[in-house]
Design a protein around this motif. Structure first.
Motif, PDB file in Angstrom:
ATOM      1  N   LEU A 102      34.773 -77.164  76.867  1.00  0.00           N
ATOM      2  CA  LEU A 102      35.682 -78.337  76.839  1.00  0.00           C
ATOM      3  C   LEU A 102      36.695 -78.128  75.767  1.00  0.00           C
ATOM      4  O   LEU A 102      38.040 -78.588  75.963  1.00  0.00           O
ATOM      5  N   ALA A 103      36.437 -77.538  74.624  1.00  0.00           N
ATOM      6  CA  ALA A 103      37.507 -77.443  73.603  1.00  0.00           C
ATOM      7  C   ALA A 103      38.831 -76.503  73.965  1.00  0.00           C
ATOM      8  O   ALA A 103      39.711 -76.669  73.812  1.00  0.00           O
ATOM      9  N   THR A 124      29.103 -72.773  74.514  1.00  0.00           N
ATOM     10  CA  THR A 124      28.377 -73.785  75.008  1.00  0.00           C
ATOM     11  C   THR A 124      29.521 -74.684  75.781  1.00  0.00           C
ATOM     12  O   THR A 124      30.703 -74.356  76.137  1.00  0.00           O
ATOM     13  N   GLU A 125      28.893 -75.695  76.459  1.00  0.00           N
ATOM     14  CA  GLU A 125      29.589 -76.659  77.257  1.00  0.00           C
ATOM     15  C   GLU A 125      30.868 -77.211  76.323  1.00  0.00           C
ATOM     16  O   GLU A 125      32.112 -77.450  76.834  1.00  0.00           O
ATOM     17  N   ASP A 126      30.528 -77.479  75.193  1.00  0.00           N
ATOM     18  CA  ASP A 126      31.588 -78.020  74.275  1.00  0.00           C
ATOM     19  C   ASP A 126      32.601 -76.899  74.002  1.00  0.00           C
ATOM     20  O   ASP A 126      33.740 -77.473  73.780  1.00  0.00           O
ATOM     21  N   THR A 127      32.071 -75.815  73.439  1.00  0.00           N
ATOM     22  CA  THR A 127      33.045 -74.564  73.663  1.00  0.00           C
ATOM     23  C   THR A 127      34.261 -74.567  74.745  1.00  0.00           C
ATOM     24  O   THR A 127      35.208 -74.678  74.467  1.00  0.00           O
ATOM     25  N   ALA A 168      37.858 -72.570  68.692  1.00  0.00           N
ATOM     26  CA  ALA A 168      37.004 -73.207  69.761  1.00  0.00           C
ATOM     27  C   ALA A 168      35.633 -72.520  70.001  1.00  0.00           C
ATOM     28  O   ALA A 168      34.532 -73.133  70.174  1.00  0.00           O
TER      29      ALA A 168
END
Length: 654
Positions: free
Chosen positions: A490-491, A485-488, A553
């Motif tokens: 970013l992490a 995901t986008e969060d992945t 992540a």
């Protein structure tokens, strides 16, 4: 008497700040008390001093003999003559110093602790010395007060000074009725035994935080009331110089045998190697021991060859250091054995997880079968705190009927309201209540075994192992799904563990097209993520540390996800980790099967993390459930109150 002495403060206002009054009033009170007591032998001492050869350097013994007490004064001055000439006030300082220098060495040491010579100079400069000495000269009958009553005088004064300087008054003294109950509980089981009642008994008593000596003198008086032929020796140590000085002076006035030392009991043990028959203490609650940490740590390294071998408590509460110190000084069982009474707040009962310092100390005490009983006291008993307190009673010669047992006695209802509070002290224990609790403690086994006894619910008997438990670690498997995901991304970009990996940015760019992908197994995720990375000219991390950061992540906890394995065994999920306290004498697997497995069938015990702990949950054993009032009763009360308010409003309007 205390109020009369306190009135001297009126003279000091303006030249002294309120918190400085004690430096003047306490030493003058001591001297005036000594002066009054010495009246009957004053001239005999002077005559004996004049008759002794001038070359004799050690004059102490013959002068003490002439005085008939362990102190004296050879000066020609007394409180009546020091300020006898109102027309020549300048000689008061000279006369007073002559009087002070005429005291025996031990009294001069006491006054030195008050820095009394500096006080004389300051009062003289302020032109107050004549007035103060004259006021104290007018205070009569100090010689007629018993030591017990003089203790009240000093305690009242110290409390006033402590309040004015925002100090903790309770660090200096303990209410007398609390001391009386404590001494009763300490001594009551021995009242008719040979250790007290036998002929020619020599009894040694010790207090490591003796303050002004109230506990020591109360214990001595009680023991002598049981056997007036007993020789009682008192030993104590006190950190506060003023309190030490008052205690030392009272020992002199009583002609009491023993020794009172100045210093910190944790770092400066003044009684190394000494053992005592009875010990009692009310150490300040929650006292921090950071200042003496290095000394305490060094002694703890000695193990049981030192005083703190069982463990060290938290740095902000030295209660168990006091108790360990006392246990190290118990008279051996081969001799007469020893008994200990100490006042604690609730913290030592349960603070500290399994195998912490506090827990290990409790374990050591209970496994050695030294803890005889704990008595819960009413709240608001002490001058400086309203919290609940407890007596711990310990002995290395428990009677056979109490072997392996511990008495818990709930005396929280044994108090009466005071007409006027003193600081936080709003309650006191009456003489009748002291007698009742003392007898109840001695008859604890009988009362606990008789359901018909009216005090049955106030006493409970437990085995020493009843307070022990195994703390087991309950693990559950780590279940995960894997997604991009986008969060992945970013992490991955912000992961510190990947900061020095050159391939991070390329991998993030290569996985951008995989956003929205979800995999239920790690094998599927690995295959497709590797393909996506290679298609973008990147690769997955090559080192174990980098690879772990990558999966952290990408992975997401999911109760329906795949169980993660390492070498064929489930990996525990730290977020689902839980703990259970299992009674010491119950099999942990039987407990686990009964209490845990029905709720979480996939859980297991991490055997390597199992610890042994001890705690004493006193209030849990005496908890009484009070059901809430019926709603109809509450509603009726509210309606009645509403009607009263409406009536009052109507009267105001009219």
């Amino acid at each position: 008497m205390a109020a009369d002495i306190w009135s001297v403060a009126d003279l000091l206002r303006g030249d002294y700040k309120r918190h400085e009054y004690g430096a003047v009033i306490l030493p003058f009170t001591l001297m005036r008390r000594l002066d009054a007591v010495m009246v009957d032998t004053r001239q005999a001492v002077r005559d004996r001093d004049a008759a002794l050869p001038a070359s004799l350097t050690n004059r102490q013994k013959p002068l003490e003999s002439a005085a008939g007490r362990p102190f004296y004064n050879v000066s020609r001055q007394n409180f009546a003559t020091i300020a006898s000439d109102p027309t020549n006030k300048s000689v008061v300082a000279k006369n007073l110093r002559d009087y002070v220098n005429g005291f025996s060495p031990v009294v001069r040491e006491v006054l030195d602790r008050f820095r009394f010579d500096e006080t004389i100079a300051r009062l003289a400069d302020a032109k107050l010395l004549y007035l103060v000495v004259s006021r104290f000269a007018q205070i009569d009958e100090l010689d007629k007060l018993k030591s017990h009553d003089m203790g009240y005088v000093f305690e009242h004064l110290i409390r006033k000074f402590a309040e004015d300087s925002n100090e903790t008054a309770g660090e200096h003294f303990t209410p007398r009725e609390v001391i009386k109950l404590m001494v009763n509980l300490l001594v009551a089981p021995d009242a008719d035994a040979d250790v007290i009642a036998g002929p020619g008994q020599v009894i040694n008593i010790y207090d490591p935080a003796c303050g002004t000596g109230g506990m020591l003198t109360a214990a001595a008086d009680h023991l002598r009331s049981l056997n007036d032929g007993a020789q009682v020796f008192l030993y104590g140590q006190e950190l506060n110089p003023e309190s030490w000085a008052i205690c030392q002076a009272e020992m002199l006035l009583r002609g009491q045998q023993g020794d009172i030392k100045l210093g910190n009991s944790f770092s400066q043990d003044r009684f190394t190697g000494r053992r005592f028959d009875y010990m009692l203490a009310n150490p300040p609650f929650g006292v921090e021991w950071k200042k003496v940490k290095d000394d305490v740590d060094r002694e703890a390294e000695l193990g049981y060859a030192g005083r703190f071998g069982a463990g060290l408590p938290r740095i902000n509460d030295g209660s168990f250091l006091f108790l360990q110190n006392m246990i190290s000084k118990m008279e051996r069982v081969e001799g007469k054995g020893a008994r200990i009474a100490i006042v604690f707040n609730g913290s030592p009962l349960f603070t500290g997880a399994a195998e912490s310092g506090e827990s290990n100390i409790r374990r050591w005490i209970l496994e050695n079968d030294w803890l005889e009983g704990i008595v819960a006291l009413p709240d608001q008993l002490f001058y400086n705190t309203g919290i609940s307190t407890y007596f711990w009673i310990l002995s290395n010669r428990k009677p056979a009927k109490l072997a392996g047992k511990v008495i818990l006695l709930d005396a929280r209802d044994q108090s009466v309201k005071m007409r006027k509070s003193l600081g936080d002290k709003r309650k006191q224990i009456s003489d009748a209540q002291i007698d009742h609790v003392s007898k109840l403690y001695v008859r604890a086994l009988e009362v606990a075994g008789d359901p018909e006894n009216p005090d049955h619910g106030k006493v409970k008997i437990f085995g020493t192992r009843d307070f022990g438990y195994h703390r087991i670690t309950v693990e559950r498997p780590l279940k995960q799904r894997f997604e991009i995901t986008e969060d992945t991304l970013l992490a991955l970009t912000e992961a510190k563990a990947l900061a020095k990996w050159d391939g991070r940015q390329k991998l993030v760019e290569a996985l951008h097209d995989a956003i929205g992908s979800v995999w239920r197994t790690k094998e599927e995720a690995t295959s497709e993520l590797l393909a996506a990375a290679m298609a973008g000219g990147a690769s997955l991390p090559g080192t174990a540390a980098h690879l772990k950061a990558f999966w952290n992540a990408v992975a997401v906890s999911d109760p329906a996800g795949e169980v993660q394995l390492h070498k064929g065994k489930p990996i525990p999920d730290p977020d689902l980790r839980d703990f259970e306290n299992v009674p010491l004498d119950e099999d942990i697997h039987t407990y686990f099967t009964r209490e845990v497995t029905p709720h979480v069938p996939d859980a297991w015990i991490d055997e390597e993390k199992t610890k042994v702990g001890y705690e004493i949950p006193f209030t849990r054993h005496f908890y009484v459930y009070t059901p809430p009032r019926p709603l109809a009763e509450i509603d009726a009360e509210l309606k009645d109150l509403e009607a009263q308010i409406q009536k009052l409003l109507g009267e105001v309007t009219a």
